[in-house]
Design a protein around this motif. Structure first.
Motif, PDB file in Angstrom:
ATOM      1  N   UNK A   1      -0.286   8.295 -15.048  1.00 57.71           N
ATOM      2  CA  UNK A   1      -0.619   8.266 -13.626  1.00 57.71           C
ATOM      3  C   UNK A   1      -1.619   7.158 -13.332  1.00 57.71           C
ATOM      4  N   UNK A   2      -1.272   6.302 -12.391  1.00 60.30           N
ATOM      5  CA  UNK A   2      -2.182   5.272 -11.883  1.00 60.30           C
ATOM      6  C   UNK A   2      -2.734   5.748 -10.546  1.00 60.30           C
ATOM      7  N   UNK A   3      -4.030   6.085 -10.497  1.00 58.49           N
ATOM      8  CA  UNK A   3      -4.648   6.596  -9.271  1.00 58.49           C
ATOM      9  C   UNK A   3      -5.005   5.426  -8.355  1.00 58.49           C
ATOM     10  N   UNK A   4      -4.446   5.437  -7.150  1.00 54.98           N
ATOM     11  CA  UNK A   4      -4.730   4.415  -6.130  1.00 54.98           C
ATOM     12  C   UNK A   4      -5.625   5.054  -5.066  1.00 54.98           C
ATOM     13  N   UNK A   5      -6.908   4.726  -5.107  1.00 56.42           N
ATOM     14  CA  UNK A   5      -7.863   5.298  -4.154  1.00 56.42           C
ATOM     15  C   UNK A   5      -8.025   4.360  -2.962  1.00 56.42           C
ATOM     16  N   UNK A   6      -7.665   4.841  -1.775  1.00 59.10           N
ATOM     17  CA  UNK A   6      -7.730   4.045  -0.555  1.00 59.10           C
ATOM     18  C   UNK A   6      -8.803   4.592   0.376  1.00 59.10           C
ATOM     19  N   UNK A   7      -9.272   3.753   1.307  1.00 60.38           N
ATOM     20  CA  UNK A   7     -10.184   4.279   2.320  1.00 60.38           C
ATOM     21  C   UNK A   7      -9.420   5.225   3.239  1.00 60.38           C
ATOM     22  N   UNK A   8     -10.154   6.006   4.021  1.00 64.07           N
ATOM     23  CA  UNK A   8      -9.543   7.078   4.803  1.00 64.07           C
ATOM     24  C   UNK A   8      -8.466   6.567   5.742  1.00 64.07           C
ATOM     25  N   UNK A   9      -8.729   5.446   6.414  1.00 62.06           N
ATOM     26  CA  UNK A   9      -7.766   4.905   7.374  1.00 62.06           C
ATOM     27  C   UNK A   9      -6.484   4.472   6.673  1.00 62.06           C
ATOM     28  N   UNK A  10      -6.625   3.743   5.572  1.00 60.86           N
ATOM     29  CA  UNK A  10      -5.447   3.266   4.842  1.00 60.86           C
ATOM     30  C   UNK A  10      -4.661   4.436   4.261  1.00 60.86           C
ATOM     31  N   UNK A  11      -5.374   5.467   3.807  1.00 64.11           N
ATOM     32  CA  UNK A  11      -4.699   6.642   3.266  1.00 64.11           C
ATOM     33  C   UNK A  11      -3.888   7.354   4.341  1.00 64.11           C
TER      34      UNK A  11
END
Length: 598
Positions: A460-470
């Motif tokens: 699993x590659x975790x992609x952490x985005x800011x709230x807006x992008x998520x």
């Protein structure tokens, strides 16, 4: 004496009080064992001491008029409201306007809730079973496949404000509001698929024509949070001091970053009966929604009695412990009924276009670990896609599911590895998992999922985005592999149509299944309530077996209120997410508050 709540100035004092009262919240997993948090209306009986503490007593004595009721509405407590104009497309103003404006339909909590027959707890967000619905602004209504006929209740008056004089609510007002709503970003999605002309046929009568009949009218037009009716005089207004309605409260004051307050509507049309005697409502003179972004400060305000009522929606269980331990005498109702935390799987592309892969992923996931992360004790094992508090006309208990579906509830990594190999992945696979970066619990869940899936050969590659992008990634379905989503509703069974329907607006998985689409078409056009339930029940089992998402954990909720708040019984949803009208029926026992030292 006029009450001003300068929350920003009080923050440091409240935080200090919280720190002094406790060395800190217990970490998840360190709480004492608790009984399972049951679905609304099915809470288990606690031990005698706990039962006494959590018992909701009926209203005692004669109601008192006056006072200020301060309430943490979870939809309003964290930030300032957006523009109240429907055309601006924001959702959050609907909660702020709820004390002012009313809806065509609502839940009959007085008759069927805890203060009545007890048939419903009214703790299911976004859903009221048909048999518990009553007319509010509507006196009555008729439904056919061609049209709705609404009859507005005579004698309801608009509030008199600077922007308009008080006058009677009539059908033309409702027509104007529906047309304005239908052209707004929040209404056009529904309108283009289902609605035709909307027009009045008399002073109190109006018609809503269908181009395509749907049972969803009762939610989207009747009691959904966008269903508040406003007068034509305020159409397009972006000012909060110009918001007018027919509700129990009127706008009083808005202090940016601090609170919004509402004053009693002296000409409100409803009454309530307590101990056999009829009373005009509301009882309180003022209702305040404070804005306190910091969670610790919010909890301290409740604990110290500065806040009278708080719905702790999606609040970590450690904060529940603080109130349980440091707020002696406070009343509470704990339940899990507002939705859940899930990981959607992208079903329109490999590897998750293969149902066997999706089922292997579910069998290779230990969901108890995610429920334990909530830190509130055991939570229901089966909660998606239809919530367990529904009767078996809608909900299928775990033990009555087909054998192949029951298998999905057993954590078995060895079987998951074998299933992935048979599906063409003997050496495992690699996937992305998109999550919002600012949520510590979500990051903990992602790390747990990464470790868990690694044991079955899934990297699993975790992609952490800011709230807006998520949010954009979720609503525009721009992701690969899997994506986290929070607050997915389970209370309203008719939401299934959007969760799995091909091309559905909130079908984040982009799953497509011909048989499921057929079920949804039948359900959406079925006028008989119990036949509709039967179809929905079948659809629920079908989409559960399809594994279009990983149901990580239901979201635990808690409502806390002080005993001086009388004639309140733990309800949180008599419309979509609407708690405001309940406070028109509540009154404050000022003597009891003083006795308790507040």
């Amino acid at each position: 004496m006029k009450r001003k709540i300068l929350w920003l100035g009080l923050s440091f004092l409240l935080v200090a009080a919280l720190v002094l009262a406790s060395c800190g919240p217990a970490a998840p997993g360190e709480q004492e064992e608790e009984e399972e948090i049951a679905p609304p209306g099915e809470q288990e009986e606690e031990e005698e001491e706990e039962e006494e503490e959590e018992e909701v007593a009926p209203a005692v004595g004669e109601p008192q008029y006056g006072g200020t009721l301060t309430v943490f509405n979870p939809r309003c407590a964290t930030t300032d409201p957006s523009s109240p104009d429907l055309m601006d497309g924001f959702w959050d103003p609907y909660e702020w306007v709820a004390p002012i404006q009313e809806q065509p339909l609502g839940g009959d909590f007085e008759k069927y809730g805890p203060r009545g027959t007890g048939e419903s707890s009214f703790q299911l967000v976004a859903y009221i079973p048909d048999q518990f619905i009553r007319g509010e602004l509507l006196e009555s209504w008729e439904v056919s496949r061609e049209k709705l006929v609404w009859h507005v209740r005579p004698g309801i008056m608009w509030q008199g404000r600077d922007i308009m004089e008080s006058r009677e609510l009539v059908a033309d007002d409702v027509v104007a509001d529906l047309i304005y709503w239908s052209e707004s970003p929040g209404g056009v999605v529904f309108t283009k698929d289902y609605l035709g002309d909307i027009y009045s046929t008399g002073k109190y009568d109006l018609v809503i024509e269908f181009t395509n009949f749907t049972v969803f009218w009762i939610f989207s037009l009747g009691y959904e949070d966008r269903g508040h009716i406003s007068p034509p005089e305020t159409e397009g207004s972006k000012r909060w001091d110009e918001q007018v309605g027919t509700g129990p409260f009127m706008f009083k004051e808005y202090v940016i970053g601090s609170y919004m307050s509402y004053e009693k509507n002296p000409d409100y049309w409803k009454t309530t009966t307590i101990n056999g005697k009829e009373y005009e409502i509301p009882f309180v003179d003022e209702l305040i929604y404070p804005i306190i972004p910091d969670m610790a400060t919010r909890i301290a305000a409740v604990r110290t009695g500065e806040v009278d009522h708080a719905w702790l929606f999606q609040v970590p269980g450690a904060y529940w412990d603080l109130l349980d331990e440091k707020a002696p005498g406070i009343l509470k109702s704990k339940f899990a009924g507002s939705g859940g935390r899930v990981a959607w799987l992208k079903c329109d592309e490999p590897p998750f276009d293969d149902i066997e892969v999706r089922q292997a992923m579910r069998i290779g996931t230990d969901f108890k670990s995610f429920r334990d992360l909530q830190g509130v004790g055991p939570l229901p094992e089966q909660w998606w896609p239809i919530w367990a508090s529904h009767p078996e006309t809608l909900y299928t208990p775990l033990e009555k599911l087909p054998a192949e579906t029951q298998l999905l509830f057993d954590y078995n990594p060895e079987l998951a590895i074998d299933m992935l190999a048979k599906a063409g992945y003997p050496d495992g696979l690699k996937i992305d998992y998109t999550v919002p970066a600012a949520d510590p619990l979500t990051l903990d869940e992602a790390a747990l999922l990464k470790d868990m899936w690694g044991k079955i050969g899934v990297e699993v590659n975790i992609r952490a985005l800011d709230a807006a992008a998520s949010s954009v990634a979720i609503y525009d379905k721009i992701y690969s592999g899997a994506i986290f989503d929070s607050g997915i509703g389970t209370g309203n069974p008719w939401e299934l149509v959007e969760r799995g329907l091909t091309g559905g607006r909130v079908n984040v998985a982009l799953w497509s299944d011909e048989y499921y689409d057929e079920l949804m078409a039948k359900m959406g056009s079925e006028m008989d309530y119990f036949e509709r339930c039967k179809i929905t029940k079948e659809a629920g089992v079908y989409i559960l077996n399809a594994c279009v998402l990983m149901p990580l954990s239901p979201i635990p909720d808690a409502v806390y209120w002080w005993p001086w708040v009388k004639n309140y019984y733990g309800e949180i949803a008599i419309h979509d997410n609407d708690i405001a009208p309940l406070f028109a029926h509540a009154w404050l026992d000022q003597d009891l508050k003083a006795e308790m030292g507040y």
